[in-house]
Design a protein around this motif. Structure first.
Motif, PDB file in Angstrom:
ATOM      1  N   UNK A 168       0.843  -1.214   0.000  1.00 12.70           N
ATOM      2  CA  UNK A 168       0.000   0.000   0.000  1.00 12.70           C
ATOM      3  C   UNK A 168       0.870   1.253   0.000  1.00 12.70           C
ATOM      4  N   UNK A 169       1.921   1.182   0.809  1.00 13.28           N
ATOM      5  CA  UNK A 169       2.855   2.310   0.882  1.00 13.28           C
ATOM      6  C   UNK A 169       3.511   2.555  -0.473  1.00 13.28           C
ATOM      7  N   UNK A 170       3.908   1.465  -1.147  1.00 19.29           N
ATOM      8  CA  UNK A 170       4.581   1.577  -2.443  1.00 19.29           C
ATOM      9  C   UNK A 170       3.631   2.129  -3.508  1.00 19.29           C
ATOM     10  N   UNK A 171       2.384   1.668  -3.530  1.00 17.48           N
ATOM     11  CA  UNK A 171       1.403   2.137  -4.524  1.00 17.48           C
ATOM     12  C   UNK A 171       1.159   3.642  -4.382  1.00 17.48           C
ATOM     13  N   UNK A 172       1.015   4.054  -3.136  1.00 19.22           N
ATOM     14  CA  UNK A 172       0.743   5.484  -2.928  1.00 19.22           C
ATOM     15  C   UNK A 172       1.967   6.336  -3.272  1.00 19.22           C
ATOM     16  N   UNK A 173       3.130   5.778  -3.025  1.00 16.08           N
ATOM     17  CA  UNK A 173       4.350   6.491  -3.388  1.00 16.08           C
ATOM     18  C   UNK A 173       4.486   6.585  -4.906  1.00 16.08           C
ATOM     19  N   UNK A 174       4.154   5.478  -5.589  1.00 19.55           N
ATOM     20  CA  UNK A 174       4.201   5.482  -7.057  1.00 19.55           C
ATOM     21  C   UNK A 174       3.174   6.458  -7.639  1.00 19.55           C
ATOM     22  N   UNK A 175       1.994   6.478  -7.021  1.00 19.84           N
ATOM     23  CA  UNK A 175       0.938   7.385  -7.485  1.00 19.84           C
ATOM     24  C   UNK A 175       1.380   8.842  -7.359  1.00 19.84           C
ATOM     25  N   UNK A 176       1.997   9.139  -6.229  1.00 19.35           N
ATOM     26  CA  UNK A 176       2.482  10.505  -6.018  1.00 19.35           C
ATOM     27  C   UNK A 176       3.572  10.846  -7.021  1.00 19.35           C
ATOM     28  N   UNK A 177       4.459   9.893  -7.267  1.00 20.58           N
ATOM     29  CA  UNK A 177       5.530  10.132  -8.231  1.00 20.58           C
ATOM     30  C   UNK A 177       4.979  10.371  -9.633  1.00 20.58           C
ATOM     31  N   UNK A 178       3.959   9.599 -10.001  1.00 18.41           N
ATOM     32  CA  UNK A 178       3.342   9.773 -11.326  1.00 18.41           C
ATOM     33  C   UNK A 178       2.715  11.158 -11.464  1.00 18.41           C
ATOM     34  N   UNK A 179       2.057  11.598 -10.405  1.00 16.17           N
ATOM     35  CA  UNK A 179       1.432  12.934 -10.435  1.00 16.17           C
ATOM     36  C   UNK A 179       2.500  14.016 -10.565  1.00 16.17           C
ATOM     37  N   UNK A 180       3.597  13.857  -9.838  1.00 15.80           N
ATOM     38  CA  UNK A 180       4.673  14.849  -9.908  1.00 15.80           C
ATOM     39  C   UNK A 180       5.274  14.917 -11.308  1.00 15.80           C
ATOM     40  N   UNK A 181       5.463  13.738 -11.918  1.00 17.81           N
ATOM     41  CA  UNK A 181       6.007  13.725 -13.278  1.00 17.81           C
ATOM     42  C   UNK A 181       5.034  14.385 -14.262  1.00 17.81           C
ATOM     43  N   UNK A 182       3.741  14.154 -14.036  1.00 18.73           N
ATOM     44  CA  UNK A 182       2.722  14.776 -14.900  1.00 18.73           C
ATOM     45  C   UNK A 182       2.715  16.295 -14.720  1.00 18.73           C
ATOM     46  N   UNK A 183       2.951  16.717 -13.510  1.00 24.42           N
ATOM     47  CA  UNK A 183       3.024  18.161 -13.247  1.00 24.42           C
ATOM     48  C   UNK A 183       4.203  18.775 -13.993  1.00 24.42           C
ATOM     49  N   UNK A 184       5.343  18.091 -13.963  1.00 27.24           N
ATOM     50  CA  UNK A 184       6.533  18.595 -14.664  1.00 27.24           C
ATOM     51  C   UNK A 184       6.261  18.705 -16.159  1.00 27.24           C
ATOM     52  N   UNK A 185       5.665  17.633 -16.737  1.00 27.35           N
ATOM     53  CA  UNK A 185       5.359  17.663 -18.174  1.00 27.35           C
ATOM     54  C   UNK A 185       4.370  18.788 -18.505  1.00 27.35           C
ATOM     55  N   UNK A 186       3.365  18.950 -17.657  1.00 27.82           N
ATOM     56  CA  UNK A 186       2.346  19.982 -17.903  1.00 27.82           C
ATOM     57  C   UNK A 186       2.933  21.380 -17.767  1.00 27.82           C
ATOM     58  N   UNK A 187       3.820  21.551 -16.819  1.00 27.55           N
ATOM     59  CA  UNK A 187       4.472  22.859 -16.661  1.00 27.55           C
ATOM     60  C   UNK A 187       5.306  23.207 -17.888  1.00 27.55           C
ATOM     61  N   UNK A 188       5.979  22.197 -18.446  1.00 31.21           N
ATOM     62  CA  UNK A 188       6.755  22.436 -19.667  1.00 31.21           C
ATOM     63  C   UNK A 188       5.834  22.835 -20.818  1.00 31.21           C
TER      64      UNK A 188
END
Length: 328
Positions: free
Chosen positions: A160-180
């Motif tokens: 559960x900890x790993x899934x939520x960490x992966x989810x957060x990481x995916x959102x952060x990467x999406x934020x970076x792409x969207x900001x670009x």
């Protein structure tokens, strides 16, 4: 400032002044014409009439000025109405290119707006994901401190900890792409918006230039010395007539004839020398008259001839009455 209202108010004031000048002049022309031929007659009467006609001539000059101002107002109003037509089913006005430019701005900003909204949503998701990960981390730490916890629960908590960490990481990467993407789109929008602004700037300059040009045209007619020159011509013409056409000797002979006592003692010989001296004094002034003044003189002389005929008729009637009284 409502330029049309300002110019129209000035034009209305000018028209009121014109009407008053005409009324004033007509009133005094009527008074002079109604005077007894024995108290106001011949060249002196014509001089009086010329004087009281002068406000009429001044009013004609002002009327020309008024008419030109009205043409300026009509032209400006037409241009403004073309530039700012009435909105359908409304009494308000807006620039004829307003809707087009608004739509261009809206279209240019639409992609940037979508990316901005997307970033806002992603940051909200990031906050939620971060809170969920914090909860998972806390649960895992609690389980780790419990010596009797089963291995299966520990495994589930870790996953559960790993899934939520992966989810957060995916959102952060999406934020970076969207900001670009947002930064790139912002540059594109800046270029489009600048182009639209330049087009709007040209339209606004046309509006400002129209106001400036109209103010110049109005001021040239309303406040320049152009009409003062013509007013001086009216004055010069009047003074010339008063000095050259009014003749006391002629009036005295006319007076004597009216009473039937005209004789050698009222000879016109002295009048000739009198006219000669006045004529020499005014030669220079008369040489300066414009063609316009000459035309005005012709009209005035024609009017004077008619008045002379009326005056001669009145004088004849007065002479007849005087002779009848003498016979009695």
């Amino acid at each position: 400032m409502d330029l049309i209202e300002y110019m129209q108010d000035y034009s209305n004031l000018l028209q009121e002044h014109i009407n008053r000048l005409n009324s004033y002049s007509n009133k005094w022309k009527s008074k002079i014409k109604q005077q007894s031929v024995l108290s106001s007659y011949n060249t002196t009467k014509r001089a009086q009439l010329e004087t009281v006609r002068t406000p009429n001539r001044h009013a004609e000059l002002l009327q020309n000025q008024h008419d030109v101002i009205q043409n300026i107002i009509v032209t400006y109003r037409t241009q403004v109405e073309q530039m700012y037509p009435n909105e359908r089913f409304s009494t308000s006005h807006k620039h004829y290119r307003t809707d087009t430019k608004k739509n261009l701005f809206k279209a240019a900003y639409s992609s940037l707006s979508e990316l901005s909204n997307k970033l806002e949503q992603l940051r909200e998701q990031q906050e939620i994901a971060q809170n969920a990960l914090d909860d998972a981390n806390a649960q895992y730490e609690n389980l780790c401190s419990d010596e009797i916890i089963s291995k299966n629960k520990m495994t589930n908590a870790k996953e559960k900890q790993k899934k939520r960490k992966d989810k957060l990481g995916e959102i952060k990467r999406e934020i970076v792409r969207t900001e670009e993407e947002y930064n790139q789109e912002q540059e594109i929008y800046r270029v489009r918006a600048t182009k639209i602004y330049e087009e709007c700037r040209i339209l606004e300059q046309e509006r400002l230039d129209l106001i400036g040009e109209t103010l110049i045209k109005f001021s040239e007619i309303a406040f320049s010395s152009e009409y003062l020159t013509e007013q001086d011509e009216i004055y010069e013409d009047l003074m010339s007539k008063l000095q050259t056409q009014r003749n006391s000797l002629k009036d005295l002979n006319f007076w004597a004839q009216t009473y039937g006592v005209y004789g050698s003692t009222t000879s016109l010989s002295s009048q000739i020398s009198h006219n000669g001296s006045i004529s020499s004094e005014t030669t220079t002034r008369k040489a300066k008259k414009s063609h316009k003044s000459e035309m005005t003189n012709t009209t005035t002389i024609e009017g004077s001839v008619i008045e002379d005929e009326e005056e001669q008729s009145q004088a004849h009637s007065t002479t007849t009455n005087a002779m009848a009284l003498n016979q009695v």
